[in-house]
Design an enzyme around this catalytic site. Structure first.
Site, PDB file in Angstrom:
ATOM      1  N   ASP A   1      54.008  68.550  21.252  1.00  0.00           N
ATOM      2  CA  ASP A   1      53.587  67.182  20.955  1.00  0.00           C
ATOM      3  C   ASP A   1      54.847  66.338  20.810  1.00  0.00           C
ATOM      4  OD1 ASP A   1      52.701  64.775  19.923  1.00  0.00           O
ATOM      5  OD2 ASP A   1      51.413  65.657  18.386  1.00  0.00           O
TER       6      ASP A   1
ATOM      7  N   GLN B   1      43.644  70.746  24.725  1.00  0.00           N
ATOM      8  CA  GLN B   1      44.832  71.617  24.579  1.00  0.00           C
ATOM      9  C   GLN B   1      44.459  73.078  24.847  1.00  0.00           C
ATOM     10  OE1 GLN B   1      47.960  71.467  24.325  1.00  0.00           O
ATOM     11  NE2 GLN B   1      48.583  69.582  23.298  1.00  0.00           N
TER      12      GLN B   1
ATOM     13  N   HIS C   1      52.063  68.301  14.652  1.00  0.00           N
ATOM     14  CA  HIS C   1      51.771  67.960  13.251  1.00  0.00           C
ATOM     15  C   HIS C   1      50.941  69.028  12.536  1.00  0.00           C
ATOM     16  CE1 HIS C   1      53.174  64.030  14.552  1.00  0.00           C
ATOM     17  NE2 HIS C   1      52.232  63.992  15.462  1.00  0.00           N
TER      18      HIS C   1
ATOM     19  N   ASP D   1      41.562  59.797  20.931  1.00  0.00           N
ATOM     20  CA  ASP D   1      42.538  60.047  19.858  1.00  0.00           C
ATOM     21  C   ASP D   1      43.446  58.827  19.681  1.00  0.00           C
ATOM     22  OD1 ASP D   1      45.309  60.713  19.133  1.00  0.00           O
ATOM     23  OD2 ASP D   1      44.884  62.823  19.374  1.00  0.00           O
ATOM     24  N   ASN D   2      44.135  58.426  20.763  1.00  0.00           N
ATOM     25  CA  ASN D   2      45.089  57.324  20.655  1.00  0.00           C
ATOM     26  C   ASN D   2      44.385  56.048  20.184  1.00  0.00           C
ATOM     27  OD1 ASN D   2      46.041  59.429  22.264  1.00  0.00           O
ATOM     28  ND2 ASN D   2      47.448  58.134  23.407  1.00  0.00           N
TER      29      ASN D   2
ATOM     30  N   SER E   1      40.901  66.151  21.399  1.00  0.00           N
ATOM     31  CA  SER E   1      42.275  66.394  21.875  1.00  0.00           C
ATOM     32  C   SER E   1      42.555  67.889  21.969  1.00  0.00           C
ATOM     33  CB  SER E   1      43.286  65.778  20.910  1.00  0.00           C
ATOM     34  OG  SER E   1      42.975  64.433  20.688  1.00  0.00           O
TER      35      SER E   1
ATOM     36  N   HIS F   1      55.310  57.478  18.572  1.00  0.00           N
ATOM     37  CA  HIS F   1      55.756  58.845  18.281  1.00  0.00           C
ATOM     38  C   HIS F   1      57.115  58.912  17.585  1.00  0.00           C
ATOM     39  CE1 HIS F   1      55.423  63.187  18.602  1.00  0.00           C
ATOM     40  NE2 HIS F   1      56.707  63.190  18.883  1.00  0.00           N
TER      41      HIS F   1
ATOM     42  N   ASN G   1      47.574  64.503  27.283  1.00  0.00           N
ATOM     43  CA  ASN G   1      47.392  63.132  26.802  1.00  0.00           C
ATOM     44  C   ASN G   1      46.469  62.325  27.701  1.00  0.00           C
ATOM     45  OD1 ASN G   1      48.264  60.805  25.018  1.00  0.00           O
ATOM     46  ND2 ASN G   1      48.847  60.013  27.020  1.00  0.00           N
TER      47      ASN G   1
ATOM     48  N   CYS H   1      43.449  56.024  15.976  1.00  0.00           N
ATOM     49  CA  CYS H   1      44.270  55.023  15.278  1.00  0.00           C
ATOM     50  C   CYS H   1      43.404  53.959  14.622  1.00  0.00           C
ATOM     51  CB  CYS H   1      45.275  54.385  16.239  1.00  0.00           C
ATOM     52  SG  CYS H   1      46.612  55.511  16.681  1.00  0.00           S
TER      53      CYS H   1
ATOM     54  N   HIS I   1      44.656  61.433  12.173  1.00  0.00           N
ATOM     55  CA  HIS I   1      43.289  61.094  12.587  1.00  0.00           C
ATOM     56  C   HIS I   1      42.270  62.051  11.971  1.00  0.00           C
ATOM     57  CE1 HIS I   1      45.372  58.642  15.363  1.00  0.00           C
ATOM     58  NE2 HIS I   1      45.306  59.394  16.436  1.00  0.00           N
TER      59      HIS I   1
ATOM     60  N   SER J   1      54.911  64.881   8.655  1.00  0.00           N
ATOM     61  CA  SER J   1      53.487  64.953   9.016  1.00  0.00           C
ATOM     62  C   SER J   1      52.755  66.193   8.519  1.00  0.00           C
ATOM     63  CB  SER J   1      53.331  64.843  10.536  1.00  0.00           C
ATOM     64  OG  SER J   1      53.929  65.961  11.170  1.00  0.00           O
TER      65      SER J   1
ATOM     66  N   SER K   1      55.985  71.788  12.851  1.00  0.00           N
ATOM     67  CA  SER K   1      55.430  70.439  12.921  1.00  0.00           C
ATOM     68  C   SER K   1      56.360  69.583  13.766  1.00  0.00           C
ATOM     69  CB  SER K   1      55.305  69.857  11.516  1.00  0.00           C
ATOM     70  OG  SER K   1      54.437  68.753  11.532  1.00  0.00           O
TER      71      SER K   1
ATOM     72  N   LYS L   1      41.219  62.512  25.658  1.00  0.00           N
ATOM     73  CA  LYS L   1      42.327  62.498  24.706  1.00  0.00           C
ATOM     74  C   LYS L   1      42.777  61.041  24.478  1.00  0.00           C
ATOM     75  CE  LYS L   1      46.326  63.047  22.585  1.00  0.00           C
ATOM     76  NZ  LYS L   1      47.187  61.904  22.241  1.00  0.00           N
TER      77      LYS L   1
ATOM     78  N   GLU M   1      50.878  67.067  24.362  1.00  0.00           N
ATOM     79  CA  GLU M   1      49.852  66.305  23.658  1.00  0.00           C
ATOM     80  C   GLU M   1      49.953  64.783  23.806  1.00  0.00           C
ATOM     81  OE1 GLU M   1      47.357  67.416  21.752  1.00  0.00           O
ATOM     82  OE2 GLU M   1      46.892  65.807  20.344  1.00  0.00           O
TER      83      GLU M   1
HETATM   84  P1  NAI Z   1      50.645  53.160  26.138  1.00  0.00           P
HETATM   85  O1  NAI Z   1      51.639  53.289  27.221  1.00  0.00           O
HETATM   86  O2  NAI Z   1      49.182  53.164  26.453  1.00  0.00           O
HETATM   87  O3  NAI Z   1      50.894  51.815  25.296  1.00  0.00           O
HETATM   88  C1  NAI Z   1      52.148  51.301  24.963  1.00  0.00           C
HETATM   89  C2  NAI Z   1      52.096  49.787  25.206  1.00  0.00           C
HETATM   90  O4  NAI Z   1      53.280  49.181  24.696  1.00  0.00           O
HETATM   91  C3  NAI Z   1      52.030  49.449  26.703  1.00  0.00           C
HETATM   92  O5  NAI Z   1      50.910  48.636  26.964  1.00  0.00           O
HETATM   93  C4  NAI Z   1      53.351  48.720  26.951  1.00  0.00           C
HETATM   94  O6  NAI Z   1      53.215  47.701  27.929  1.00  0.00           O
HETATM   95  C5  NAI Z   1      53.675  48.157  25.585  1.00  0.00           C
HETATM   96  N1  NAI Z   1      55.095  47.858  25.386  1.00  0.00           N
HETATM   97  C6  NAI Z   1      56.183  48.515  25.869  1.00  0.00           C
HETATM   98  N2  NAI Z   1      57.324  47.909  25.477  1.00  0.00           N
HETATM   99  C7  NAI Z   1      56.946  46.844  24.726  1.00  0.00           C
HETATM  100  C8  NAI Z   1      57.660  45.836  24.052  1.00  0.00           C
HETATM  101  N3  NAI Z   1      58.999  45.758  24.101  1.00  0.00           N
HETATM  102  N4  NAI Z   1      56.952  44.901  23.356  1.00  0.00           N
HETATM  103  C9  NAI Z   1      55.592  44.933  23.322  1.00  0.00           C
HETATM  104  N5  NAI Z   1      54.860  45.873  23.965  1.00  0.00           N
HETATM  105  C10 NAI Z   1      55.532  46.812  24.655  1.00  0.00           C
HETATM  106  O7  NAI Z   1      50.967  54.321  25.094  1.00  0.00           O
HETATM  107  P2  NAI Z   1      50.021  54.838  23.906  1.00  0.00           P
HETATM  108  O8  NAI Z   1      49.203  55.966  24.382  1.00  0.00           O
HETATM  109  O9  NAI Z   1      49.380  53.666  23.289  1.00  0.00           O
HETATM  110  O10 NAI Z   1      51.106  55.483  22.929  1.00  0.00           O
HETATM  111  C11 NAI Z   1      52.061  54.679  22.249  1.00  0.00           C
HETATM  112  C12 NAI Z   1      52.914  55.573  21.340  1.00  0.00           C
HETATM  113  O11 NAI Z   1      52.101  56.146  20.327  1.00  0.00           O
HETATM  114  C13 NAI Z   1      53.555  56.764  22.053  1.00  0.00           C
HETATM  115  O12 NAI Z   1      54.808  57.023  21.461  1.00  0.00           O
HETATM  116  C14 NAI Z   1      52.601  57.898  21.748  1.00  0.00           C
HETATM  117  O13 NAI Z   1      53.231  59.146  21.894  1.00  0.00           O
HETATM  118  C15 NAI Z   1      52.220  57.574  20.332  1.00  0.00           C
HETATM  119  N6  NAI Z   1      50.947  58.094  19.818  1.00  0.00           N
HETATM  120  C16 NAI Z   1      50.804  58.100  18.450  1.00  0.00           C
HETATM  121  C17 NAI Z   1      49.648  58.524  17.866  1.00  0.00           C
HETATM  122  C18 NAI Z   1      49.513  58.547  16.391  1.00  0.00           C
HETATM  123  O14 NAI Z   1      48.557  59.113  15.888  1.00  0.00           O
HETATM  124  N7  NAI Z   1      50.393  57.955  15.637  1.00  0.00           N
HETATM  125  C19 NAI Z   1      48.498  58.985  18.675  1.00  0.00           C
HETATM  126  C20 NAI Z   1      48.734  58.902  20.092  1.00  0.00           C
HETATM  127  C21 NAI Z   1      49.906  58.461  20.628  1.00  0.00           C
END
Ligand code: NAI
Length: 434
Positions: free
Chosen positions: A133, A367, A55, A192-193, A363, A303, A183, A197, A355, A83, A78, A188, A158
């Site tokens: 990322d 990196q 991003h 960050d996550n 984070s 993501h 990650n 958020c 963020h 983003s 990006s 991280k 990332e």
């Molecule tokens: P995580 O693996 O810690 O959490 C995902 C959760 O979703 C798990 O607890 C899992 O059991 C649950 N899950 C899976 N399938 C499901 C379903 N059908 N119904 C309900 N729950 C379900 O992963 P994390 O770190 O929370 O990341 C989640 C996503 O966010 C990833 O795609 C990651 O790359 C992205 N991300 C986005 C950020 C942003 O700023 N927008 C920052 C960091 C990560």
């Protein structure tokens, strides 16, 4: 190779504004600034040609300039079509850094931008490091330019979704170079996550819709790190939050944190806002859209956009699509309106600015340390996915304490022996979960 384009941004005249924001962000990014100081003589990234796909925000600009100040050459794209902060991209281009990024590009342009970053300068020297990322740059190199992999010393990734892709490649034996999973450094994903958020989820809804959050019913799908931060974000603003989960541990965590945990179908008819955080696909489907009440806001903070059936929406109700403003669209489903944000792409970067700098400094310090490690010690590693050692994770946290006035207690020799750690850390065993 690819023909030479020095840079491509929306509007280079935004550079002065971008530069002022970068300077403000630097003051909030003590981890990155202290690495600049620590390594200014050593230049540990000298010779590295790092292609980055992350991003293109103000915070990322501080990362890019940190890598350069440690000796690297850098090209950038990006990792999401919405983003980029155009003033950040302009400031980076103005500084003479090849950046290919603007807010609101097409999918074709997205791939074009990544492709530009593979070759450096007029001599068209290929990249020798990847900073990714989500894995789109990695996939392009591995699948479309496999001949380049031999010259690349390593890659750092990332996010959760990109890391999944790397472990899959490792299992299949198609990981062509050592990789560092940034990650899952504690500093991280647990910051960050989660705390990132907690700030940026609500920010996105407010900037996009200005809707009153207090008293609204919000469904957060997924209670991993992003889900925990997102649920806290809405609760903190007075919303009534329900969580959905597939994992009994995370479901129980949500319940213990005081959230109602239900199936999406159960709570949809009353939901005002539905937000997906799972990193999984097909979470909000056609039947769910049909069960929503009038004016439900639907968005994703994971993501990729495949958490929400945007294609179904466009195929069946595309003729009702009405753009309120960029990244805010109204569809009408059987007489009821639903508001889709950022076309289902990650909403905090599509509708807001991601963020805050301080958490991104954590984070991006990871990196930078990962790039230094892989560039200098590639021979120590096989073509596998590694994590940074715990002492570096603790170092990243330590670099962020002074800024916020944290006093750390000194561990005595006797105490250290009693709990079985060194006085200088690491302070926890590998199996500790934080
Ligand atoms: P995580 O693996 O810690 O959490 C995902 C959760 O979703 C798990 O607890 C899992 O059991 C649950 N899950 C899976 N399938 C499901 C379903 N059908 N119904 C309900 N729950 C379900 O992963 P994390 O770190 O929370 O990341 C989640 C996503 O966010 C990833 O795609 C990651 O790359 C992205 N991300 C986005 C950020 C942003 O700023 N927008 C920052 C960091 C990560």
């Amino acid at each position: 190779t690819v023909a030479y384009t020095p840079y491509k941004v929306k509007d280079i005249s935004l550079a002065a504004w971008g530069r002022k924001e970068i300077e403000l962000a630097e003051a909030e990014m003590p981890g990155l600034m202290s690495l600049r100081e620590e390594f200014k003589n050593e230049q540990p990234l000298k010779g590295a040609r790092i292609a980055g796909c992350l991003h293109m925000t103000i915070q990322t600009a501080v990362l890019i300039e940190t890598l350069i100040s440690l000796g690297a050459e850098v090209t950038w794209s990006s990792c999401n079509i919405f983003s980029t902060q155009d003033q950040a991209a302009a400031a980076i281009a103005e500084a003479g850094i090849p950046v290919y990024a603007w807010k609101g590009m097409t999918e074709e342009e997205f791939n074009w931008c990544i492709e530009q970053t593979l070759f450096f300068g007029e001599e068209r020297k290929p990249l020798n490091m990847i900073l990714d990322d989500g894995g789109d740059l990695t996939n392009m190199v591995f699948d479309k330019y496999p001949e380049l992999t031999e010259g690349i010393r390593g890659l750092s990734e990332e996010t959760t979704t990109g890391v999944h892709r790397l472990y899959e490649r490792m299992k299949k034996g198609t990981l062509a170079m050592p990789a560092i999973n940034v990650n899952d450094s504690v500093t991280k994903s647990k910051f960050d996550n989660k705390y990132g958020c907690r700030e940026s989820a609500v920010d996105a809804i407010r900037r996009a819709t200005d809707v009153m959050l207090a008293g609204k019913r919000v469904v957060v799908c997924g209670y991993g790190d992003v889900g925990k931060g997102t649920a806290a974000s809405f609760r903190g603003n007075g919303a009534i939050v329900t969580v959905t989960e597939i994992d009994p541990i995370c479901a129980l965590q949500a319940a213990m944190d005081g959230f109602e945990v239900k199936k999406l179908e159960t709570v949809l008819p009353k939901a005002d806002i539905v937000i997906t955080t799972t990193g999984n696909k097909d979470i909000v489907r056609g039947e769910h859209f049909k069960a929503m009440k009038d004016k439900t806001i639907v968005c994703n903070i994971g993501h990729f956009d495949n958490e929400i059936a945007v294609a179904w929406l466009n195929n069946n109700y595309g003729d009702t699509k009405n753009e309120i403003k960029p990244q805010v669209d109204k569809y009408t489903i059987d007489g009821k309106d639903i508001i889709l944000l950022a076309e289902g792409r990650l909403v905090n970067l599509g509708c807001a600015t991601g963020h805050p700098s301080f958490v991104m400094s954590n984070s991006f310090t990871n990196q930078t340390l990962a790039q230094i490690e892989l560039w200098n010690h590639t021979n120590k590693y096989e073509n596998k996915v590694y994590m940074l050692p715990k002492h570096l994770d603790e170092k990243v946290a330590a670099l962020h304490l002074e800024k916020i006035g944290v006093e750390l207690t000194d561990l005595s020799q006797e105490q250290a022996e009693y709990i079985g750690v060194e006085v200088k850390g690491p302070f926890k065993p590998e199996y500790y979960r934080y």
